[in-house]
Scaffold this active site. Structure first.
Site, PDB file in Angstrom:
ATOM      1  N   ASP A  26       0.779  -1.257   0.000  1.00 28.39           N
ATOM      2  CA  ASP A  26       0.000   0.000   0.000  1.00 28.39           C
ATOM      3  C   ASP A  26       0.809   1.305   0.000  1.00 28.39           C
ATOM      4  O   ASP A  26       0.446   2.258   0.712  1.00 28.39           O
ATOM      5  CB  ASP A  26      -0.966   0.010   1.207  1.00 28.39           C
ATOM      6  CG  ASP A  26      -1.924  -1.160   1.205  1.00 28.39           C
ATOM      7  OD1 ASP A  26      -1.855  -1.999   0.293  1.00 28.39           O
ATOM      8  OD2 ASP A  26      -2.753  -1.254   2.121  1.00 28.39           O
ATOM      9  N   GLU A  74      -4.714  -0.841  -1.185  1.00 28.09           N
ATOM     10  CA  GLU A  74      -6.012  -0.933  -0.495  1.00 28.09           C
ATOM     11  C   GLU A  74      -6.974   0.012  -1.201  1.00 28.09           C
ATOM     12  O   GLU A  74      -6.618   1.169  -1.479  1.00 28.09           O
ATOM     13  CB  GLU A  74      -5.880  -0.526   0.982  1.00 28.09           C
ATOM     14  CG  GLU A  74      -7.217  -0.598   1.728  1.00 28.09           C
ATOM     15  CD  GLU A  74      -7.133  -0.198   3.205  1.00 28.09           C
ATOM     16  OE1 GLU A  74      -6.035   0.053   3.702  1.00 28.09           O
ATOM     17  OE2 GLU A  74      -8.206  -0.126   3.839  1.00 28.09           O
ATOM     18  N   LYS A 128      -6.821  -4.863  -3.092  1.00 26.12           N
ATOM     19  CA  LYS A 128      -7.452  -5.566  -1.966  1.00 26.12           C
ATOM     20  C   LYS A 128      -8.454  -4.647  -1.276  1.00 26.12           C
ATOM     21  O   LYS A 128      -8.197  -3.455  -1.130  1.00 26.12           O
ATOM     22  CB  LYS A 128      -6.372  -6.044  -0.975  1.00 26.12           C
ATOM     23  CG  LYS A 128      -5.542  -4.906  -0.358  1.00 26.12           C
ATOM     24  CD  LYS A 128      -4.408  -5.475   0.476  1.00 26.12           C
ATOM     25  CE  LYS A 128      -3.555  -4.413   1.115  1.00 26.12           C
ATOM     26  NZ  LYS A 128      -4.192  -3.647   2.185  1.00 26.12           N
ATOM     27  N   VAL A 156       3.330   0.284   4.049  1.00 23.37           N
ATOM     28  CA  VAL A 156       2.608   0.971   5.124  1.00 23.37           C
ATOM     29  C   VAL A 156       1.197   0.402   5.265  1.00 23.37           C
ATOM     30  O   VAL A 156       0.655  -0.150   4.323  1.00 23.37           O
ATOM     31  CB  VAL A 156       2.530   2.481   4.840  1.00 23.37           C
ATOM     32  CG1 VAL A 156       3.914   3.087   4.824  1.00 23.37           C
ATOM     33  CG2 VAL A 156       1.801   2.793   3.539  1.00 23.37           C
ATOM     34  N   THR A 157       0.606   0.633   6.441  1.00 22.92           N
ATOM     35  CA  THR A 157       1.290   1.004   7.656  1.00 22.92           C
ATOM     36  C   THR A 157       1.660  -0.272   8.414  1.00 22.92           C
ATOM     37  O   THR A 157       0.956  -1.277   8.319  1.00 22.92           O
ATOM     38  CB  THR A 157       0.403   1.921   8.559  1.00 22.92           C
ATOM     39  OG1 THR A 157      -0.816   1.215   8.862  1.00 22.92           O
ATOM     40  CG2 THR A 157       0.098   3.218   7.891  1.00 22.92           C
ATOM     41  N   CYS A 161      -1.885  -2.660   7.766  1.00 22.19           N
ATOM     42  CA  CYS A 161      -1.926  -3.550   6.600  1.00 22.19           C
ATOM     43  C   CYS A 161      -0.719  -4.478   6.491  1.00 22.19           C
ATOM     44  O   CYS A 161      -0.846  -5.618   6.042  1.00 22.19           O
ATOM     45  CB  CYS A 161      -2.111  -2.730   5.325  1.00 22.19           C
ATOM     46  SG  CYS A 161      -3.764  -2.001   5.261  1.00 22.19           S
ATOM     47  N   GLN A 201       9.019 -13.894  20.943  1.00 21.27           N
ATOM     48  CA  GLN A 201       8.655 -15.305  21.159  1.00 21.27           C
ATOM     49  C   GLN A 201       9.258 -16.218  20.090  1.00 21.27           C
ATOM     50  O   GLN A 201       8.568 -17.065  19.519  1.00 21.27           O
ATOM     51  CB  GLN A 201       7.129 -15.458  21.200  1.00 21.27           C
ATOM     52  CG  GLN A 201       6.472 -14.662  22.317  1.00 21.27           C
ATOM     53  CD  GLN A 201       4.969 -14.827  22.304  1.00 21.27           C
ATOM     54  OE1 GLN A 201       4.454 -15.906  22.578  1.00 21.27           O
ATOM     55  NE2 GLN A 201       4.276 -13.742  21.970  1.00 21.27           N
TER      56      GLN A 201
HETATM   57  N1  TIU Z   1      -2.436   0.227   4.317  1.00 26.29           N
HETATM   58  C1  TIU Z   1      -2.889   0.362   5.540  1.00 26.29           C
HETATM   59  O1  TIU Z   1      -2.180   0.148   6.515  1.00 26.29           O
HETATM   60  N2  TIU Z   1      -4.184   0.839   5.691  1.00 26.29           N
HETATM   61  C2  TIU Z   1      -4.615   1.536   6.744  1.00 26.29           C
HETATM   62  O2  TIU Z   1      -5.789   1.758   6.892  1.00 26.29           O
HETATM   63  N3  TIU Z   1      -3.649   1.968   7.574  1.00 26.29           N
HETATM   64  C3  TIU Z   1      -3.821   2.786   8.641  1.00 26.29           C
HETATM   65  O3  TIU Z   1      -2.881   2.931   9.406  1.00 26.29           O
HETATM   66  N4  TIU Z   1      -4.980   3.397   8.822  1.00 26.29           N
END
Ligand code: TIU
Length: 220
Positions: A26, A74, A128, A156-157, A161, A201
């Site tokens: 993303d 996304e 996705k 990210v993030t 995701c 772990q």
């Molecule tokens: N790509 C992804 O992490 N989508 C999010 O919604 N991330 C947020 O941190 N909101």
């Protein structure tokens, strides 16, 4: 055959290049540029924008090694028919007009990947609807068809995701290496916790390392 080794936590990550894919999660304008979904959720996008050059270095190295490369995005259909009501309720900006087009909507300028990381024609772009890249996509099928067993993650993030996808991948039997400085959360506390949650772990979800160590391991 395990041909490559990267110094990582909790121990050395070894992998066969032919059975390894780089997954960039993303790296869309919506998360890395002003006026997108990330900002609409109330975040400062400085951390996500700042990793672009590091992700580019990893991407260049993977391209040079002819590694299998996947870019995810996304996003949703313009009519919002694939947005669960429960998601829209807590992310009401989805589908609203923004300076980069409708927020988190496929085909809009803001939904696409940042210029610096633009996918090449031979690389997979995977759309996705959720946080995890396996949910309602053909990612597992694509990876199985390629004989992929190991996954290297940037993007990210980290805590949303990237984490969701690593957890999904781990349960499906893939060995996952997350690049600490090739991933970003909006808040450094989330970044730190997300890294620890992967490698704790005995590597409960996988391994973590730095881009420098990955590039060193790939030099061989
Ligand atoms: N790509 C992804 O992490 N989508 C999010 O919604 N991330 C947020 O941190 N909101």
């Amino acid at each position: 055959m395990r041909l490559y080794q990267v110094e990582a936590k909790p121990f050395t990550f070894d992998f066969d290049l032919k059975k390894t894919a780089l997954i960039i999660i993303d790296m869309q304008r919506d998360f890395c540029e002003a006026g997108g979904f990330g900002e609409a959720l109330g975040n400062d996008i400085t951390p996500t924008k700042s990793i672009i050059p590091t992700v580019r270095k990893v991407l260049d190295a993977a391209r040079e090694k002819k590694m299998f490369i996947i870019h995810t995005r996304e996003g949703h259909r313009p009519d919002l028919s694939d947005v669960p009501k429960a998601k829209k309720r807590r992310s009401s900006a989805i589908g609203e007009d923004g300076p980069m087009g409708k927020i988190l909507i496929r085909g809009e300028y803001g939904h696409d990947i940042v210029d610096e990381l633009k996918p090449l024609p031979n690389e997979v772009v995977l759309d996705k609807p959720g946080k995890g890249a396996f949910y309602q996509t053909d990612l597992h099928l694509i990876l199985q068809n390629q004989g992929i067993e190991s996954l290297i993650f940037c993007g990210v993030t980290t805590h949303v995701c990237v984490h969701t996808t690593i957890r999904e991948a781990n349960d499906r039997g893939y060995e996952c290496l997350m690049i600490e400085d090739g991933t970003a959360a909006f808040d450094p506390r989330d970044q730190e916790a997300a890294i620890r949650m992967i490698n704790q772990q005995g590597g409960i979800f996988g391994w973590t390392t730095t881009s420098e160590k990955l590039l060193l391991g790939l030099k061989k």
